[in-house]
Design a protein around this motif. Structure first.
Motif, PDB file in Angstrom:
ATOM      1  N   GLN A 125     -26.594  -6.438  53.555  1.00 30.03           N
ATOM      2  CA  GLN A 125     -26.953  -6.261  52.149  1.00 30.03           C
ATOM      3  C   GLN A 125     -27.155  -4.773  51.861  1.00 30.03           C
ATOM      4  OE1 GLN A 125     -30.415  -9.021  52.190  1.00 30.03           O
ATOM      5  NE2 GLN A 125     -29.302 -10.171  50.630  1.00 30.03           N
ATOM      6  N   HIS A 127     -28.384  -1.551  50.331  1.00 30.97           N
ATOM      7  CA  HIS A 127     -29.452  -1.110  49.427  1.00 30.97           C
ATOM      8  C   HIS A 127     -28.894   0.071  48.651  1.00 30.97           C
ATOM      9  CE1 HIS A 127     -32.858   1.471  48.284  1.00 30.97           C
ATOM     10  NE2 HIS A 127     -33.542   0.351  48.171  1.00 30.97           N
ATOM     11  N   TYR A 161     -30.924 -17.581  39.406  1.00 29.68           N
ATOM     12  CA  TYR A 161     -31.685 -17.847  40.633  1.00 29.68           C
ATOM     13  C   TYR A 161     -30.974 -18.894  41.490  1.00 29.68           C
ATOM     14  CZ  TYR A 161     -35.790 -18.786  43.561  1.00 29.68           C
ATOM     15  OH  TYR A 161     -36.651 -18.940  44.608  1.00 29.68           O
ATOM     16  N   GLU A 164     -27.849 -17.417  43.071  1.00 30.64           N
ATOM     17  CA  GLU A 164     -28.118 -16.393  44.069  1.00 30.64           C
ATOM     18  C   GLU A 164     -28.804 -16.947  45.307  1.00 30.64           C
ATOM     19  OE1 GLU A 164     -28.647 -12.861  46.149  1.00 30.64           O
ATOM     20  OE2 GLU A 164     -27.305 -13.355  44.487  1.00 30.64           O
ATOM     21  N   ALA A 204     -31.025  -8.693  33.355  1.00 29.77           N
ATOM     22  CA  ALA A 204     -31.549  -8.074  34.570  1.00 29.77           C
ATOM     23  C   ALA A 204     -33.045  -7.894  34.378  1.00 29.77           C
ATOM     24  CB  ALA A 204     -30.881  -6.726  34.842  1.00 29.77           C
ATOM     25  N   ALA A 207     -38.088  -5.958  39.315  1.00 26.93           N
ATOM     26  CA  ALA A 207     -38.896  -6.804  40.196  1.00 26.93           C
ATOM     27  C   ALA A 207     -40.227  -6.169  40.522  1.00 26.93           C
ATOM     28  CB  ALA A 207     -38.130  -7.081  41.492  1.00 26.93           C
ATOM     29  N   GLN A 215     -37.319  -1.303  41.332  1.00 24.35           N
ATOM     30  CA  GLN A 215     -36.278  -2.109  41.959  1.00 24.35           C
ATOM     31  C   GLN A 215     -35.825  -3.182  40.978  1.00 24.35           C
ATOM     32  OE1 GLN A 215     -36.731  -5.242  45.334  1.00 24.35           O
ATOM     33  NE2 GLN A 215     -36.326  -3.291  46.359  1.00 24.35           N
ATOM     34  N   GLN A 217     -33.729  -6.619  39.900  1.00 18.69           N
ATOM     35  CA  GLN A 217     -33.339  -7.920  40.437  1.00 18.69           C
ATOM     36  C   GLN A 217     -32.699  -8.733  39.309  1.00 18.69           C
ATOM     37  OE1 GLN A 217     -36.886 -10.178  41.450  1.00 18.69           O
ATOM     38  NE2 GLN A 217     -37.289 -10.660  39.310  1.00 18.69           N
ATOM     39  N   GLY A 218     -32.145  -9.883  39.685  1.00 19.13           N
ATOM     40  CA  GLY A 218     -31.716 -10.868  38.701  1.00 19.13           C
ATOM     41  C   GLY A 218     -30.587 -10.451  37.789  1.00 19.13           C
ATOM     42  N   LEU A 252     -31.677  -1.263  43.965  1.00 25.13           N
ATOM     43  CA  LEU A 252     -31.500  -2.708  44.109  1.00 25.13           C
ATOM     44  C   LEU A 252     -30.808  -2.938  45.435  1.00 25.13           C
ATOM     45  CD1 LEU A 252     -28.215  -3.182  43.547  1.00 25.13           C
ATOM     46  CD2 LEU A 252     -28.930  -2.976  41.182  1.00 25.13           C
ATOM     47  N   TYR A 253     -30.691  -4.195  45.852  1.00 27.92           N
ATOM     48  CA  TYR A 253     -29.836  -4.502  46.993  1.00 27.92           C
ATOM     49  C   TYR A 253     -28.984  -5.709  46.656  1.00 27.92           C
ATOM     50  CZ  TYR A 253     -33.712  -7.643  48.462  1.00 27.92           C
ATOM     51  OH  TYR A 253     -34.703  -8.607  48.518  1.00 27.92           O
ATOM     52  N   THR A 278     -31.689 -10.271  54.881  1.00 29.49           N
ATOM     53  CA  THR A 278     -32.602 -11.289  54.349  1.00 29.49           C
ATOM     54  C   THR A 278     -32.382 -12.594  55.086  1.00 29.49           C
ATOM     55  OG1 THR A 278     -32.597 -10.274  52.149  1.00 29.49           O
ATOM     56  CG2 THR A 278     -33.319 -12.570  52.303  1.00 29.49           C
TER      57      THR A 278
END
Length: 281
Positions: A125, A127, A161, A164, A204, A207, A215, A217-218, A252-253, A278
């Motif tokens: 993943q 970053h 969600y 992902e 987006a 987080a 950071q 996410q989403g 983000l990653y 992860t």
């Protein structure tokens, strides 16, 4: 030299300064850990878990967040294995093990045989941090969402969600908790979207954020609107808002295999700065 288990103890409010010095070694990669420390003052009742510190001669040399997420922080291989040996003594309560790959791998090698089979392992993943000027213009229609958008936004959050993570956030009666999380992000000004004719076509969220970094996410575009450049322009807009109002650096990653997302982030000025892994249960 420290042996495994030596020098590890849960941190408390008196350790906050030392912990922030530790996260400051890489404030963008460590944004989650620093955010959790600043918002909880390292109090277990607010953390919903613990942060373990590994000490050497009075110096905090590594740490590990132990809550819903298990996150090694500035941990070398020996530190990661030491945290893993401590974690082996516990019943698994975490749902995700995540962090820089060089620390996650030895940590997982130490605890994997006692924690059961994970639902999924994502070892590669990238970053990313926005370090270059965006190659695309920011989308002028991307904005912060409001509570009035909730009934339109929430289904998009569930869809993102589920796509992902592989399970719905509403599984096991989680709907109320997840709705509360979405509302929390809206209230903080950390939720962004482009909405057309009652449909979310890009979204987006932030987080976590510190004075140094945020950071993201989403990030999500509905399947029937993909390939139009909405993600790249949307991320360019989100980054502008974040830099102006939240934090000066944006990260983000992403999953290595998600080529369309990686292309969108590259067009928005992101470069790889580390490699995450992860493991999900």
């Amino acid at each position: 030299m420290l042996t495994t288990r030596q020098g590890i103890r849960p941190l408390n409010a008196g350790d906050l300064g030392a912990f922030l010095d530790l996260t400051a070694r890489d404030p963008v990669v460590n944004v989650f850990a620093e955010y959790r420390a600043r918002t909880t003052n390292l109090e277990p009742r607010w953390l919903g878990g613990e942060i373990w510190g590994r000490w050497d001669g009075g110096d905090l040399v590594a740490a590990c967040h132990v809550g819903a997420n298990l996150v090694p922080i500035e941990a070398g291989e020996d530190d990661a294995r030491a945290f893993g040996e401590r974690a082996r003594d516990r019943v698994r309560t975490v749902s995700t093990l995540v962090g820089k790959q060089p620390a996650v791998r030895p940590l997982w090698e130490t605890i994997g045989d006692t924690w059961g089979t994970p639902r999924e392992e994502r070892w590669e993943q990238p970053h990313l941090e926005q370090q270059l000027q965006s190659l695309v213009d920011p989308d002028p229609f991307v904005r912060r969402t409001t509570r009035a958008d909730m009934e339109i936004l929430y289904p998009a959050c569930v869809a993102m969600y589920t796509e992902e993570v592989g399970i719905s956030p509403e599984t096991g009666g989680g709907r109320d908790l997840y709705r509360a999380r979405v509302l929390q992000l809206i209230s903080r000004g950390w939720s962004f979207a482009r909405i057309e004719d009652g449909e979310v076509v890009f979204k987006a969220e932030v987080a976590c954020a510190t004075p140094t970094a945020a950071q993201v996410q989403g990030v999500w575009v509905p399947e029937h609107r993909r390939g139009e450049g909405l993600a790249a322009r949307g991320m360019a807009a989100v980054c502008d808002i974040i830099r102006n109002d939240i934090a000066p650096r944006v990260s983000l990653y992403v999953n290595d295999w998600n080529a369309p997302a990686r292309r969108a982030y590259e067009r928005a000025g992101f470069l790889e700065t580390a490699r995450f892994s992860t493991i999900m249960f």
